[in-house]
Design an enzyme around this catalytic site. Structure first.
Site: not given
Length: 283
Positions: A44, A101
């Site tokens: 991010y 992730h």
């Protein structure tokens, strides 16, 4: 240190690609409205902004804020390096929850990345560990890796434990098999994109329940997530919506209304690494 027990039912998921300064503003606003669970990730690119907002919230103890991040590159060396980078970016002494992730890559890479998480947890750099977007086949393989690491590293518990797992979860992507797998192992389940990115606004079932309870369609979906036993992670950068997302504790959906939201659809609105092969190209 071996388990996750966050006292918060809801977290704020920072929006992908938001620059650090905007991330700081969003987290600051969220903390002001009572959020205490902030979800970020290396990919991010906003760990620094989130960390700065949390450090500057001097009226809130760091121990009262649950911060999650995620390692995107799934190998031992990459995961180990990412943990150090996340600590540096945030300015924290520890990360509350670190997730892998995605399962992309190889069996060797996933085993190595998991080992890096276990070592970081043992060192106190990470409090809890887990995975995101792992399919059943990846989870089954991870259990095997945990057993192997117990042998290789000296005994029971040395392979680590999956404390939490994060998935896209909502009535149109309920992932019942994965949730059942996690529940059987006492793994905390977190739900990202619980609002389906707004793509289901106007759905007759949502509209009916929103009118019945005097709530927004978003609040109905968040309540559904809570009553399913998930920790929902709604996204928003709008102060009014950030606040609105917290106003879901003064009502409860009936059993019949929960059932009315069940669907047989499998319609994720985000990426879906759960279906990736056990041996796949890193993405």
């Amino acid at each position: 240190m071996g388990s996750i027990s966050p006292p918060w039912d809801m977290a704020l998921e920072l929006i992908v690609s938001r620059p650090p300064q905007q991330a700081k503003e969003v987290v600051t606003e969220a903390l002001r409205f009572g959020y205490r669970h902030i979800d970020s990730a290396a990919s991010y690119k906003n760990e620094a902004g989130a960390g700065e907002a949390i450090r500057e919230a001097t009226d809130i103890s760091r121990s009262d804020i649950h911060f999650t991040s995620k390692a995107r590159l799934i190998t031992y060396d990459d995961c180990k390096a990412q943990i150090e980078k996340s600590l540096s970016e945030t300015g924290f002494d520890y990360i509350d929850l670190m997730l892998l992730h995605c399962p992309y890559g190889t069996s060797e890479g996933r085993k190595g990345a998991w080992k890096a998480l276990v070592e970081a947890q043992e060192a106190g750099k990470v409090k809890s560990i887990g995975v995101s977007n792992y399919g059943i086949h990846h989870l089954d393989q991870l259990e095997q890796h945990i057993s192997e690491l117990e042998v290789e590293r000296g005994g029971k518990g040395k392979g680590g434990k999956i404390n939490a797992a994060q998935y896209e979860l909502h009535p149109w992507c309920a992932r019942e098999e994965i949730v059942k797998w996690c529940r059987a192992r006492d793994i905390v389940v977190e739900a990202y994109s619980p609002l389906v990115r707004g793509e289901r606004w106007g759905d007759a079932r949502l509209v009916k329940l929103a009118e019945k309870y005097g709530k927004s369609e978003a609040q109905i979906l968040l309540r559904w997530s809570l009553q399913k036993g998930f920790i929902p992670l709604p996204k928003s950068v709008t102060p009014a919506r950030i606040r609105s997302n917290t106003e879901i504790y003064d009502f409860e959906l009936s059993e019949a209304d929960m059932i009315s939201l069940e669907t047989n659809e499998y319609a994720p609105v985000c990426w879906d690494p759960t279906v990736a092969a056990l041996e796949s190209s890193p993405q």
